[in-house]
Design an enzyme around this catalytic site. Structure first.
Site, PDB file in Angstrom:
ATOM      1  N   ASP A 254       0.826  -1.209   0.000  1.00 25.02           N
ATOM      2  CA  ASP A 254       0.000   0.000   0.000  1.00 25.02           C
ATOM      3  C   ASP A 254       0.866   1.268   0.000  1.00 25.02           C
ATOM      4  O   ASP A 254       1.651   1.500   0.915  1.00 25.02           O
ATOM      5  CB  ASP A 254      -0.886  -0.067   1.269  1.00 25.02           C
ATOM      6  N   GLY A 360      -5.448   3.097  -7.942  1.00 26.91           N
ATOM      7  CA  GLY A 360      -5.745   3.265  -9.367  1.00 26.91           C
ATOM      8  C   GLY A 360      -5.029   4.435 -10.002  1.00 26.91           C
ATOM      9  O   GLY A 360      -5.303   4.799 -11.142  1.00 26.91           O
ATOM     10  N   GLU A 361      -4.082   5.017  -9.274  1.00 24.74           N
ATOM     11  CA  GLU A 361      -3.428   6.172  -9.859  1.00 24.74           C
ATOM     12  C   GLU A 361      -2.235   5.741 -10.704  1.00 24.74           C
ATOM     13  O   GLU A 361      -1.821   4.591 -10.686  1.00 24.74           O
ATOM     14  CB  GLU A 361      -3.077   7.163  -8.751  1.00 24.74           C
ATOM     15  N   ASP A 381     -10.564   3.839  -1.432  1.00 25.33           N
ATOM     16  CA  ASP A 381     -11.188   2.870  -0.535  1.00 25.33           C
ATOM     17  C   ASP A 381     -12.713   2.814  -0.677  1.00 25.33           C
ATOM     18  O   ASP A 381     -13.385   3.842  -0.749  1.00 25.33           O
ATOM     19  CB  ASP A 381     -10.878   3.233   0.923  1.00 25.33           C
TER      20      ASP A 381
END
Ligand code: GLA
Length: 558
Positions: A254, A360-361, A381
């Site tokens: 993450d 998703g970037e 999220d």
């Protein structure tokens, strides 16, 4: 459209996450209970044996292997397997296959059999020993949606136990994934350790494995995780080795606090693209670095405030950079950060499914697989709110071409059972995730399943759409006002078609196979209700508001 920025607002997220409240539990009000019972669509699971789950499993050569044959039916059940390669063995009383995969790459077809007092069944499972894991979307559970950062070894064990006792494991759910908040400090030699609530990570892994289930874990390419725990920055290989030695089978990685390091890297590598700002970004990183810690010492409030200021300043600087320039910088930095861990996992000695989490970037779907990823989050999220889930669904459009066996778009975990979605909305989320071939990671408390939630999560014909071995992600075929039709090719020349009503009143939605240039149909199956429908030229459903229907179509053979 402005390019979203990986370097921008992620630490804001880090601030929010730990504070976010867990969703309210399902109501026990008798009227609500009755209403939920009436909403059950999935027929009761038969007592005769049935083998469920995927029909194809990927593994690398000479790696530890564990597979619990998902089987429903009255206990006791007995299993047998023909075609097991040497190195693997079956426990006939539990249906758990374990051992080490063969050295020789190839497809090993296992003939699985299960029997009980009422009958027997068989199925074939292809074990593909090669380079690719996650040949179908991972199925399992993650603690974050229901428990946020309030987790412990005993909580995770109880969830793993419940995955088995509730029967969920018999339908294919296998990963038990520990999210953020297990991390403690590093030992003198740099080895990462669990914190006081996770005193023995290998023992936790062994407990999960004792059920034939798989052990997932969480870390970050940054120094700190989203929840402010220790990440893997500068310790990637050592951490991957530690995870492998604990028996880890899945890593969620993450982005979070890597933002400031990414800013510094951007300044170092792309100074020409950031002529006015490179020095500022470097000095920000220099000031920020020493303020990070591993929770051993409390951070004074003014220090936290200064960190937030720096993040905001960086955000301002970067938001002034033109979209495509920023995208090129982000992609360069993100691919490197994720590749480091991807390689470390590959050489860790275990098969570890690699889940990239950076919301998703930087258009992660374009490069996620290249850096070793098997799945990647495509959005921020999820929360158990209909409108927010719809926002996530809308962002999946067009991503289908990037998905396939071993590479999945991940619209985040399920919220089914988290107490705020209506029965129709829960059926909708399951249908949508299945037609999108999204990972099916349960996000609810498995010790508190009500019959409706269980029925939605365990519909084998619906799950089979998700787990179909072709591995195609479905796509939006047609949208007319609130009506949406999604289609997904299935193995055996079949198709799944999902009918969605995004509106507030019931809606009649019709699908004509001619829209897919399909010849006449020989069979139409209502997958939620396990009923054959007339193979008439057109299929019409009256779909409930916020609801969904799902069918499988078999065209007449030419
Ligand atoms: C981010 C991720 C979540 C969860 C939290 C944990 O917000 O997107 O899925 O892992 O961090 O802190």
């Amino acid at each position: 459209m402005k390019t979203p920025s990986l370097l921008l607002p992620l630490l804001a997220l880090a601030l929010v996450c730990p504070l976010a409240a867990a969703p309210v539990p399902v109501s026990t009000d008798p009227a609500v209970v009755a209403e939920r019972l009436a909403a059950v669509r999935t027929p009761a699971t038969p007592d005769t044996p049935r083998i469920n789950g995927t029909r194809v499993v990927g593994a690398r050569p000479e790696k530890p292997f564990l597979y619990r044959i998902p089987t429903t039916g009255e206990r006791p059940l007995r299993w047998s397997v023909r075609g097991l390669p040497r190195g693997l063995k079956l426990d006939r009383d539990t249906g758990i296959i374990s051992g080490v995969t063969p050295a020789k790459k190839g497809t090993y077809t296992l003939r699985l059999r299960a029997s009980n007092a009422l009958g027997k069944t068989s199925a074939e499972l292809d074990l593909v020993v090669g380079d690719t894991l996650a040949l179908t979307p991972p199925m399992g559970w993650n603690n974050y949606n229901a428990f946020r950062l309030k987790i412990s070894d005993s909580l995770i064990r109880a969830q793993a136990d419940a995955m088995v006792s509730s029967g969920l494991a018999d339908h294919g759910y296998a990963y038990v994934n520990v999210d953020d908040a297990w991390e403690g400090v590093r030992a003198a030699d740099g080895t990462i350790q669990g914190n006081e609530r996770f005193p023995d990570m290998p023992a936790l892994g062994a407990h999960i494995h004792s059920h034939g289930l798989k052990f997932g874990i969480y870390s970050s390419p940054g120094y700190e995780t989203c929840g402010g725990f220790l990440g893997s920055l500068h310790y990637e290989e050592q951490d991957a080795r530690a995870f492998a030695s604990w028996g880890v089978d899945y890593l969620k990685y993450d982005w979070c606090s890597y933002i400031i390091d990414a800013g510094r890297l951007a300044a170092d590598r792309h100074a020409e693209l950031l002529p006015a700002h490179a020095d500022v970004l470097r000095s920000m990183a220099a000031e920020y670095g020493p303020m990070r810690n591993d929770r051993r010492r409390p951070r004074p409030p003014e220090m936290s405030a200064r960190m937030r200021e720096i993040e905001a300043e960086q955000k301002k600087i970067l938001s002034a950079i033109p979209g495509e320039t920023l995208h090129a910088i982000e992609r360069d930095i993100a691919t490197d950060a994720y590749r480091v861990m991807g390689r470390a996992l590959e050489s860790s000695g275990r098969d570890i499914v690699y889940s990239l989490c950076q919301y998703g970037e930087a258009r992660v779907w374009e490069w996620g697989h290249e850096v070793g990823g098997h799945l990647w989050r495509t959005t921020r999220d999820i929360t158990p709110r209909w409108s927010q889930i719809m926002g996530i669904v809308n962002r999946q459009k067009g991503l289908e071409k990037w998905a396939g066996p071993g590479r999945w778009n991940d619209p985040d975990m399920l919220e089914i059972g988290n107490g705020q979605l209506t029965p129709d909305e829960m059926h909708m989320q399951m249908t949508q995730w299945c037609i999108l071939a999204a990972p099916l990671l349960l996000g609810n408390d498995l010790t508190k399943l009500d019959p409706l939630v269980l029925s939605i999560l365990t519909n084998d014909e619906v799950i089979a759409v998700n787990q179909d071995r072709l591995g195609r992600q479905g796509w939006l075929l047609r949208q007319t006002d609130a009506a949406e039709l999604y289609v997904k090719p299935l193995s055996g020349d079949r198709w799944a078609v999902a009918f969605f009503n995004r509106g507030e009143t019931p809606l009649e939605i019709t699908f004509d196979p001619a829209e897919l240039k399909l010849p006449a149909l020989s069979a139409v199956r209502d997958l939620w209700r396990h009923k054959d429908l007339p193979a008439s030229p057109k299929i019409t459903f009256t779909v409930a508001p916020h609801g969904a229907e799902l069918v499988a179509l078999t065209p007449v053979k030419p």
